[in-house]
Design an enzyme around this catalytic site. Sequence first.
Site, PDB file in Angstrom:
ATOM      1  N   LYS A 149     -27.516  29.203  -6.971  1.00 53.59           N
ATOM      2  CA  LYS A 149     -26.564  28.841  -8.032  1.00 53.59           C
ATOM      3  C   LYS A 149     -26.879  27.457  -8.618  1.00 53.59           C
ATOM      4  O   LYS A 149     -26.949  27.297  -9.828  1.00 53.59           O
ATOM      5  CB  LYS A 149     -25.119  28.839  -7.493  1.00 53.59           C
ATOM      6  CG  LYS A 149     -24.654  30.176  -6.939  1.00 53.59           C
ATOM      7  CD  LYS A 149     -23.225  30.109  -6.450  1.00 53.59           C
ATOM      8  CE  LYS A 149     -23.001  29.158  -5.299  1.00 53.59           C
ATOM      9  NZ  LYS A 149     -23.713  29.502  -4.043  1.00 53.59           N
TER      10      LYS A 149
ATOM     11  N   ARG B  71     -13.445  29.943  -5.074  1.00 52.55           N
ATOM     12  CA  ARG B  71     -13.963  30.616  -3.878  1.00 52.55           C
ATOM     13  C   ARG B  71     -12.895  31.439  -3.194  1.00 52.55           C
ATOM     14  O   ARG B  71     -13.213  32.126  -2.213  1.00 52.55           O
ATOM     15  CB  ARG B  71     -14.449  29.563  -2.897  1.00 52.55           C
ATOM     16  CG  ARG B  71     -15.954  29.312  -2.932  1.00 52.55           C
ATOM     17  CD  ARG B  71     -16.188  28.153  -2.026  1.00 52.55           C
ATOM     18  NE  ARG B  71     -17.437  28.023  -1.396  1.00 52.55           N
ATOM     19  CZ  ARG B  71     -18.407  27.189  -1.776  1.00 52.55           C
ATOM     20  NH1 ARG B  71     -18.307  26.522  -2.892  1.00 52.55           N
ATOM     21  NH2 ARG B  71     -19.475  27.051  -1.036  1.00 52.55           N
TER      22      ARG B  71
ATOM     23  N   ARG C 204     -33.691  24.134   2.487  1.00 49.86           N
ATOM     24  CA  ARG C 204     -33.303  23.387   1.274  1.00 49.86           C
ATOM     25  C   ARG C 204     -33.341  21.878   1.561  1.00 49.86           C
ATOM     26  O   ARG C 204     -32.895  21.430   2.612  1.00 49.86           O
ATOM     27  CB  ARG C 204     -31.888  23.787   0.852  1.00 49.86           C
ATOM     28  CG  ARG C 204     -31.263  22.814  -0.161  1.00 49.86           C
ATOM     29  CD  ARG C 204     -30.011  23.342  -0.793  1.00 49.86           C
ATOM     30  NE  ARG C 204     -29.078  23.971   0.115  1.00 49.86           N
ATOM     31  CZ  ARG C 204     -28.085  24.773  -0.286  1.00 49.86           C
ATOM     32  NH1 ARG C 204     -27.903  25.021  -1.561  1.00 49.86           N
ATOM     33  NH2 ARG C 204     -27.275  25.310   0.596  1.00 49.86           N
TER      34      ARG C 204
ATOM     35  N   ARG D  81     -28.798  18.750   4.089  1.00 51.17           N
ATOM     36  CA  ARG D  81     -27.337  18.851   4.191  1.00 51.17           C
ATOM     37  C   ARG D  81     -26.895  19.172   5.614  1.00 51.17           C
ATOM     38  O   ARG D  81     -27.492  20.011   6.282  1.00 51.17           O
ATOM     39  CB  ARG D  81     -26.834  19.941   3.232  1.00 51.17           C
ATOM     40  CG  ARG D  81     -26.733  19.461   1.808  1.00 51.17           C
ATOM     41  CD  ARG D  81     -26.446  20.582   0.853  1.00 51.17           C
ATOM     42  NE  ARG D  81     -25.335  21.443   1.238  1.00 51.17           N
ATOM     43  CZ  ARG D  81     -24.820  22.383   0.451  1.00 51.17           C
ATOM     44  NH1 ARG D  81     -25.313  22.564  -0.759  1.00 51.17           N
ATOM     45  NH2 ARG D  81     -23.828  23.124   0.866  1.00 51.17           N
TER      46      ARG D  81
ATOM     47  N   ARG E 297     -21.093  30.159   6.863  1.00 45.84           N
ATOM     48  CA  ARG E 297     -20.741  30.042   5.442  1.00 45.84           C
ATOM     49  C   ARG E 297     -20.952  31.375   4.730  1.00 45.84           C
ATOM     50  O   ARG E 297     -20.192  31.734   3.830  1.00 45.84           O
ATOM     51  CB  ARG E 297     -21.573  28.928   4.792  1.00 45.84           C
ATOM     52  CG  ARG E 297     -21.128  27.546   5.284  1.00 45.84           C
ATOM     53  CD  ARG E 297     -22.166  26.469   4.996  1.00 45.84           C
ATOM     54  NE  ARG E 297     -22.474  26.366   3.592  1.00 45.84           N
ATOM     55  CZ  ARG E 297     -23.660  26.010   3.105  1.00 45.84           C
ATOM     56  NH1 ARG E 297     -24.656  25.724   3.909  1.00 45.84           N
ATOM     57  NH2 ARG E 297     -23.844  25.941   1.821  1.00 45.84           N
TER      58      ARG E 297
HETATM   59  P1  ADP Z   1     -26.805  27.515  -3.932  1.00 45.45           P
HETATM   60  O1  ADP Z   1     -26.408  26.468  -4.940  1.00 45.45           O
HETATM   61  O2  ADP Z   1     -26.441  28.909  -4.371  1.00 45.45           O
HETATM   62  O3  ADP Z   1     -26.312  27.219  -2.556  1.00 45.45           O
HETATM   63  P2  ADP Z   1     -29.526  26.446  -4.314  1.00 45.45           P
HETATM   64  O4  ADP Z   1     -29.727  26.522  -5.784  1.00 45.45           O
HETATM   65  O5  ADP Z   1     -29.261  25.098  -3.730  1.00 45.45           O
HETATM   66  O6  ADP Z   1     -28.389  27.521  -3.834  1.00 45.45           O
HETATM   67  O7  ADP Z   1     -30.816  27.111  -3.633  1.00 45.45           O
HETATM   68  C1  ADP Z   1     -30.913  27.211  -2.203  1.00 45.45           C
HETATM   69  C2  ADP Z   1     -32.374  26.959  -1.787  1.00 45.45           C
HETATM   70  O8  ADP Z   1     -33.166  28.066  -2.220  1.00 45.45           O
HETATM   71  C3  ADP Z   1     -32.999  25.707  -2.384  1.00 45.45           C
HETATM   72  O9  ADP Z   1     -33.864  25.142  -1.428  1.00 45.45           O
HETATM   73  C4  ADP Z   1     -33.777  26.231  -3.593  1.00 45.45           C
HETATM   74  O10 ADP Z   1     -34.903  25.411  -3.874  1.00 45.45           O
HETATM   75  C5  ADP Z   1     -34.203  27.612  -3.104  1.00 45.45           C
HETATM   76  N1  ADP Z   1     -34.260  28.611  -4.166  1.00 45.45           N
HETATM   77  C6  ADP Z   1     -33.443  28.767  -5.231  1.00 45.45           C
HETATM   78  N2  ADP Z   1     -33.808  29.836  -5.974  1.00 45.45           N
HETATM   79  C7  ADP Z   1     -34.879  30.389  -5.331  1.00 45.45           C
HETATM   80  C8  ADP Z   1     -35.725  31.528  -5.602  1.00 45.45           C
HETATM   81  N3  ADP Z   1     -35.525  32.326  -6.657  1.00 45.45           N
HETATM   82  N4  ADP Z   1     -36.728  31.781  -4.726  1.00 45.45           N
HETATM   83  C9  ADP Z   1     -36.925  30.984  -3.651  1.00 45.45           C
HETATM   84  N5  ADP Z   1     -36.182  29.908  -3.350  1.00 45.45           N
HETATM   85  C10 ADP Z   1     -35.164  29.607  -4.175  1.00 45.45           C
HETATM   86  P1  AMP Z   2     -21.457  24.223  -1.743  1.00 49.55           P
HETATM   87  O1  AMP Z   2     -22.172  22.957  -2.148  1.00 49.55           O
HETATM   88  O2  AMP Z   2     -20.902  24.967  -2.903  1.00 49.55           O
HETATM   89  O3  AMP Z   2     -22.287  25.083  -0.816  1.00 49.55           O
HETATM   90  O4  AMP Z   2     -20.173  23.747  -0.890  1.00 49.55           O
HETATM   91  C1  AMP Z   2     -20.330  23.017   0.309  1.00 49.55           C
HETATM   92  C2  AMP Z   2     -19.007  22.973   1.051  1.00 49.55           C
HETATM   93  O5  AMP Z   2     -18.015  22.293   0.265  1.00 49.55           O
HETATM   94  C3  AMP Z   2     -18.359  24.329   1.387  1.00 49.55           C
HETATM   95  O6  AMP Z   2     -18.900  24.922   2.558  1.00 49.55           O
HETATM   96  C4  AMP Z   2     -16.899  23.910   1.556  1.00 49.55           C
HETATM   97  O7  AMP Z   2     -16.692  23.233   2.783  1.00 49.55           O
HETATM   98  C5  AMP Z   2     -16.726  22.883   0.439  1.00 49.55           C
HETATM   99  N1  AMP Z   2     -16.345  23.524  -0.841  1.00 49.55           N
HETATM  100  C6  AMP Z   2     -17.049  23.491  -2.007  1.00 49.55           C
HETATM  101  N2  AMP Z   2     -16.415  24.159  -2.979  1.00 49.55           N
HETATM  102  C7  AMP Z   2     -15.283  24.674  -2.405  1.00 49.55           C
HETATM  103  C8  AMP Z   2     -14.222  25.484  -2.883  1.00 49.55           C
HETATM  104  N3  AMP Z   2     -14.198  25.944  -4.141  1.00 49.55           N
HETATM  105  N4  AMP Z   2     -13.231  25.802  -2.007  1.00 49.55           N
HETATM  106  C9  AMP Z   2     -13.219  25.341  -0.754  1.00 49.55           C
HETATM  107  N5  AMP Z   2     -14.208  24.596  -0.222  1.00 49.55           N
HETATM  108  C10 AMP Z   2     -15.225  24.240  -1.043  1.00 49.55           C
END
Ligand code: ADP
Ligand code: AMP
Length: 210
Positions: free
Chosen positions: A13, A87, A126, A152, A163
């Site tokens: 995302k 969420r 990541r 993270r 998660r």
């Molecule tokens: P989200 O915001 O949904 O948690 P991220 O955008 O942070 O996900 O992506 C999670 C991890 O996967 C990051 O390390 C990113 O570089 C990697 N990633 C994102 N899209 C792809 C893809 N299409 N193929 C492989 N790795 C990806």
């Molecule tokens: P994310 O960066 O979206 O993966 O969020 C990281 C963490 O932040 C989650 O695991 C939750 O602990 C908190 N968080 C982020 N967005 C929300 C939301 N909309 N509702 C509740 N917790 C959230």
Amino acid sequence: MRLIFVGPPGAGKGTQAKVVCVKAGIVQISTGDMLRAAKVAGKLPADLVTKMAAGSLVPDDVVISLIDERTKAPDCANGFLLDGFPRTAPQAEALGKLLAARGQALDVVLALEVPADLLIERAVLRRTDKRTGQIYHLKYSPPPPGADLEHRADDLEEVVRKRVETYEAMTAELLPYYEGLGILKRVNGVGSVEEVTGRILAALGEYLAR
Ligand code: ADP
Ligand code: AMP
């Protein structure tokens, strides 16, 4: 354009949101990023720091008030992309109400679909650049030398599994809700970053052309 990205942790995302926001001229709003910034600034209450590190959701009222305030800012006038919010069903209802009170509505909810086994590998490897916010992956999008990388606290394998379970239990139920409103678009998130971007831009085509 007012847009939501829904998808499990690690679906891509944040990575895709950055590209779409530049293309569409809208701002990306990530509640996860806002909460992590509050933590770094020492402004996140200790119980919420613990919840996030354990992979639990923070209370609805906390994120609803963050979104209420942030979406009022002038830079949101042209639209925004919400990444990681809503969420839960109460968050989705609160969002609908606060937009309706401003005479606004959502255009699209885009669900990024990735199977669980890929999510674990994506999230665990990541890394994010602390200075620029750029998202990297040790295998698929390696960071350049000199990047100031952060791993993270909630990207440990066991926490990612929790998660993903929380997503399936709490967030996936939003998809039928938005499907019922006729604004849900599902996109396959498996493939290279560029392939997925292509699918998302195709799905949003009519809105980007406006
Ligand atoms: P989200 O915001 O949904 O948690 P991220 O955008 O942070 O996900 O992506 C999670 C991890 O996967 C990051 O390390 C990113 O570089 C990697 N990633 C994102 N899209 C792809 C893809 N299409 N193929 C492989 N790795 C990806
Ligand atoms: P994310 O960066 O979206 O993966 O969020 C990281 C963490 O932040 C989650 O695991 C939750 O602990 C908190 N968080 C982020 N967005 C929300 C939301 N909309 N509702 C509740 N917790 C959230």
